[in-house]
Design a protein around this motif. Structure first.
Motif: not given
Length: 784
Positions: A46-53, A269-274, A212-225
């Motif tokens: 991760a980077v300092p204080f990052g969301m992505a870890k 990554l996001s906690y709000t939406s894809c 209450a619940t915690v929501k985690m969203y992702f959108f992944a880009a791949l460099d191969k088909k």
């Protein structure tokens, strides 16, 4: 072929990595203490204080019963089950795992790695430095590499000779402290993109914000088909190959023959939406490849670590210093998106105001509880990283606007109070009292006042369920109940004595803020409450002694007994929990007795490495019955109390002894081994202590002061942020015996003698030189 592949990868990656290593980055060893550690502890990429870890997991799928037990990555394990993207207190999810061929769709267990897709790994192949992680999974074999930007996880895999390369996205299973998965969704959008989300119910959220619940969203880009895909639920492959929903859901992507080619996944990554996850990827990493991301990540770390530079002292102490600083800056990570949207407490999406450039005026962050953080993290952040500290406080104030209460901890906007108290008011007060940035003073004061005094309609997540009786009586009576985390109710608490000490301290902070902002009547109320601890002082024993709701003192009374009116500690420790007015405590005990008792407690604690490890047990509470326990928060200030008794030499002696005795440099010692490292608290303590600076009151007073001790280095250079402070830098320079000397014989600030062994905050931020003369022998006369 397998051996040749491993040798080739080891040589090439070693050479490439060395080319990117920079001096301070190479001083950090993330593997120190990564045995029996908390979920969020080991995230080197991760980077300092990052969301992505992104980080390897050896047992993340096991979860934990109460939400705090050690889980995730353990140095002593021998197989890896995946590489998770989210790692925060009560937050975990989105795990990727490269595999070859069809195989199982569940990870299996540590004891039976061949029954699932988990893989053994070559421990010698591991490279872990800030901003980068690499390991060889030996079952296939496959090389895995991780790095990140603030909100994008990069995962790169080299499948060697494999002609059937596949990548599993495990979306619908528990990861670390995430708690039970309530819902999940995964979808292959096209031949190079996958998105989804997971909704979890962490244990602390269940306790402090039921429903209450915690929501985690992702959108992944791949460099191969993607050649083909399979959606699965647990161990069953489903008929739909492109999308699936529900707990246990995941997708396995087939890339076919990738011989000689690496596969890179960029996961926004996001906690709000894809959509915001995709936008975070676009903003931060759209045209960035893995190598560029790694270079930038390590440059970010080099800049952050370089705010403090060291000269002299022992090399191992410098390595411990920068490893501690790494942990202090690693978490507590971003929770807002690049466009300023963030998860509100009620489940909707909020918007941070944008500046003239169209970017967010500040950022939001998750946080473990701030219980004890005023003795380490907030001191470090406010002095060296004030922008982060400002944003951290602003996050709490926005949460107060959204929910009506301050929260002791936050997980994607949800209440996650650590131990059922709430020191956030003290942290907010310290920011205003120290002048760290600008805030809405009226809002800040309303938040602090309500946190300290209000009980009506108080929500569980605001902690301090026993604040009503404290306000009315000035102390919290002992009253056992079965609330697991807080042990508290309106009439009292299972931890009534320790809560009394803590609430008295935070009332002192609120008093200082009330005086500063012109609320004299409130200041009188807070003044009364700040002395509440005196009602529990028992002259017969010279101890803080719990009082039942009936008014009777606790009988039988054993000062060593943990949990008997004291949270994660005992009377031996909490009697000294009067950082806001230690002089009054010294007067009650007597100066000689005060010094003698402290010395005896620390001498006994030294036998167990200052954390109760007399038998080397792995327990987060191994030192709760000791007289001093550096592995937990209630004791962290005690060595500095000698200064207040005029015994400066013993502060200098014991602070150095703790730095040497508790903090080690092996895989299990110091950071994490049976200890509650709590997202950088213990690392930050070492950083401040080894520089010779410590604020006993956590900045929460009208005239904050740093207590002085002997630095471990010949010279410390601290760069000040001139967007916040008038000074350019602070230099701490040792003369005489330099870092070899344990004791101070002289101290001057910009040529003027230092008085009372302390340096005012408002002088320090003007910048200058603190010159300290040291010697090896205990001085015959006090240096101040």
């Amino acid at each position: 072929m397998k051996k040749r592949f491993l040798l080739f990868v080891g040589l090439i990656i070693g050479l490439v990595y060395e080319g990117f290593a920079q001096p301070l980055v190479s001083m950090v060893n993330p593997n120190i203490g990564a045995s029996h550690a908390r979920w969020f502890f080991y995230t080197p990429a991760a980077v300092p204080f990052g969301m992505a870890k992104p980080a390897p997991s050896t047992d993340a799928s096991y979860g934990n019963r109460w939400g705090w037990e050690a889980v995730g990555y353990d140095n002593e394990h021998h197989s890896i089950e995946g590489f998770s993207c989210f790692h925060e207190f009560q937050i975990g999810g989105i795990s990727l795992m490269p595999v070859v061929g069809q195989g199982p769709t569940v990870p299996s267990t540590l004891e039976h790695p061949d029954q699932g897709y988990r893989s053994r790994f070559d421990k010698n192949s591991e490279v872990a430095q800030p901003g980068y992680y690499r390991v060889v999974l030996t079952d296939a074999p496959i090389e895995a590499e991780l790095t990140a930007t603030k909100r994008v996880a990069f995962q790169r895999f080299n499948f060697g000779d494999a002609t059937d390369a596949r990548l599993i996205f495990d979306v619908g299973h528990q990861q670390g402290e995430s708690g039970k998965v309530m819902d999940a969704f995964v979808q292959q959008i096209d031949e190079k993109h996958v998105q989804g989300y997971v909704i979890t119910a962490p244990e602390y959220v269940k306790a402090y914000q039921p429903g209450a619940t915690v929501k985690m969203y992702f959108f992944a880009a791949l460099d191969k088909k993607i050649v083909a895909s399979e959606v699965f639920r647990d161990d069953k492959v489903l008929s739909s190959p492109m999308a699936g929903q529900g707990p246990g859901i995941g997708i396995r992507l087939n890339f076919g023959d990738l011989q000689g080619e690496a596969l890179t996944a960029k996961i926004g990554l996001s906690y709000t939406s894809c959509a915001n996850a995709a936008n975070n990827l676009k903003v931060e990493a759209d045209s960035m490849n893995f190598e560029q991301a790694r270079v930038q990540a390590q440059a970010d770390w080099e800049q952050a670590l370089g705010k403090i530079t060291l000269t002299g002292g022992k090399e191992v102490d410098q390595r411990k210093f920068y490893t501690g600083l790494f942990h202090a800056l690693l978490g507590r990570g971003l929770s807002s998106d690049a466009n300023g949207q963030y998860p509100k407490n009620d489940g909707t999406v909020g918007q941070i105001a944008l500046n003239a450039q169209g970017t967010p005026a500040y950022h939001h962050y998750n946080t473990d509880a701030v219980w004890g953080a005023f003795w380490n993290l907030t001191q470090l952040w406010s002095l060296v990283y004030p922008q982060y500290f400002h944003d951290f406080v602003q996050t709490q104030l926005d949460h107060f606007k959204d929910s009506g209460w301050l929260s002791d901890g936050l997980a994607a906007g949800k209440f996650v109070s650590g131990v059922g108290t709430n020191f956030t008011g003290l942290v907010v007060s310290s920011a205003l009292l120290k002048g760290v940035g600008t805030y809405d003073d009226s809002l800040a004061y309303a938040a602090v006042r309500k946190n300290e005094l209000e009980w009506r309609e108080r929500v569980p997540g605001a902690g301090k369920a026993d604040v009503k009786v404290f306000v009315e009586k000035g102390y919290v009576p002992l009253s056992y109940n079965n609330k697991y985390y807080s042990g508290s109710g309106v009439d009292g608490s299972s931890f009534g004595a320790s809560h009394t000490m803590e609430y008295s301290f935070s009332a002192h902070a609120a008093k200082a803020l009330a005086e500063k902002l012109g609320h004299p009547q409130d200041a009188k109320t807070f003044e009364r409450l700040s002395h509440g601890w005196e009602q529990l002082y028992d002259a017969e024993t010279g101890m803080i002694r719990p009082i039942w709701t009936s008014g009777e003192k606790l009988e039988p009374f054993d000062p060593k007994a943990a949990w008997a009116g004291f949270q994660e500690g005992n009377a031996l420790q909490y009697t000294f929990y009067v950082p806001h007015e230690p002089e009054r405590l010294i007067e009650k005990i007597g100066q000689d007795q005060f010094v003698s008792r402290l010395n005896k407690l620390l001498a006994e604690a030294e036998k167990g490495a200052f954390c109760g490890h007399f038998e080397g047990e792995k327990s987060a509470f191994s030192g709760v019955e000791a007289g001093y326990n550096h592995g937990n928060q209630p004791s962290l200030h005690m060595a500095y109390l000698f200064n207040k008794a005029g015994d400066f030499a013993d502060t200098q002696y014991w602070v150095r002894a703790i730095c040497n005795g508790f903090y080690g440099y092996d895989l299990i010692h110091g950071y994490g081994y049976g200890q509650d490292e709590d997202q950088g608290q213990l690392g930050a303590w070492y950083v401040m202590a080894s520089m010779g600076l410590f604020d006993l009151q956590g900045g929460a007073t009208a005239d904050p002061q740093f207590q002085l001790s002997t630095p471990l280095f010949d010279r410390v250079h601290i760069s000040l942020d001139q967007d916040f402070y008038p000074g350019k830098s602070v230099d701490i320079v040792l003369k005489g015996a330099k870092s070899k000397g344990t004791y101070l014989s002289k101290a001057q600030w910009n040529g003027t003698p230092v008085r009372d062994g302390q340096l005012p905050w408002f002088e320090l931020i003007q910048g200058g030189i603190l010159e300290l003369k040291t010697q090896s022998k205990r001085p015959a006369q006090q240096p101040f």
